[in-house]
Design a protein around this motif. Structure first.
Motif, PDB file in Angstrom:
ATOM      1  N   SER A  70       9.973  23.785   0.802  1.00 40.01           N
ATOM      2  CA  SER A  70      10.075  23.131  -0.503  1.00 40.01           C
ATOM      3  C   SER A  70       8.702  22.968  -1.132  1.00 40.01           C
ATOM      4  O   SER A  70       8.570  22.931  -2.347  1.00 40.01           O
ATOM      5  CB  SER A  70      10.702  21.739  -0.361  1.00 40.01           C
ATOM      6  OG  SER A  70      11.989  21.829   0.164  1.00 40.01           O
ATOM      7  N   PRO A  97       7.328  14.027  -4.276  1.00 42.07           N
ATOM      8  CA  PRO A  97       8.543  14.827  -4.120  1.00 42.07           C
ATOM      9  C   PRO A  97       9.428  14.800  -5.362  1.00 42.07           C
ATOM     10  O   PRO A  97      10.077  15.793  -5.677  1.00 42.07           O
ATOM     11  CB  PRO A  97       9.251  14.177  -2.931  1.00 42.07           C
ATOM     12  CG  PRO A  97       8.150  13.531  -2.153  1.00 42.07           C
ATOM     13  CD  PRO A  97       7.152  13.072  -3.183  1.00 42.07           C
ATOM     14  N   LEU A 101      11.531  18.298  -6.095  1.00 37.44           N
ATOM     15  CA  LEU A 101      12.687  18.449  -5.212  1.00 37.44           C
ATOM     16  C   LEU A 101      14.001  18.312  -5.974  1.00 37.44           C
ATOM     17  O   LEU A 101      14.084  17.546  -6.941  1.00 37.44           O
ATOM     18  CB  LEU A 101      12.644  17.407  -4.083  1.00 37.44           C
ATOM     19  CG  LEU A 101      11.608  17.629  -2.999  1.00 37.44           C
ATOM     20  CD1 LEU A 101      11.663  16.500  -1.978  1.00 37.44           C
ATOM     21  CD2 LEU A 101      11.797  18.964  -2.315  1.00 37.44           C
ATOM     22  N   SER A 105      18.167  16.475  -2.382  1.00 36.80           N
ATOM     23  CA  SER A 105      17.110  16.099  -1.433  1.00 36.80           C
ATOM     24  C   SER A 105      16.570  14.715  -1.742  1.00 36.80           C
ATOM     25  O   SER A 105      16.345  13.910  -0.836  1.00 36.80           O
ATOM     26  CB  SER A 105      15.968  17.118  -1.483  1.00 36.80           C
ATOM     27  OG  SER A 105      16.412  18.376  -1.054  1.00 36.80           O
TER      28      SER A 105
END
Length: 124
Positions: A70, A97, A101, A105
């Motif tokens: 990722s 993140p 993401l 997730s």
């Protein structure tokens, strides 16, 4: 090192493990779990989620080729011969993140954070 992050209850080591506490890249301690028989590191538990989440070494699952990264993080300290994968966000150090993401997730991260916060509340 390349980690794949999962909820710890989704990971079942295939042998006995031992633990060592070391310092993470951000200066906080984390737990490294290794196979007792050979010393190979298989996963780490980092401070934010404690033992609820594990950074599984990417080469250790039964089918490591089925996973795609990722993000690439802490790239400022990578060796010059390490080639970053095309199309994967790369960060010299820390990252957010939530900036890249997918929602599925992020939802799993939020659920882990809520569980970890509840554990802290019980311990207080």
């Amino acid at each position: 090192m390349v980690n794949v992050f999962y909820e710890s209850d989704r990971i079942i080591p295939s042998g006995a493990v031992i633990e060592h506490v070391v310092e993470a890249g951000i200066g906080q301690p984390h737990i490294v779990r290794r196979y007792a028989s050979c010393g190979t590191a298989i996963l780490s538990h980092y401070a934010r989620f404690g033992r609820l989440s594990a950074g599984l070494r990417a080469g250790t699952p039964d089918d490591p080729g089925a996973m795609r990264p990722s993000a690439a993080i802490f790239t400022a300290s990578r060796m010059p011969w390490v080639v970053l994968p095309e199309g994967v966000p790369a960060f010299e150090a820390h990252y957010r993140p939530s900036d890249f993401l997918p929602e599925a997730s992020l939802s799993r991260f939020r659920a882990l954070a809520a569980r970890q916060d509840a554990l802290k509340d019980v311990a207080a």
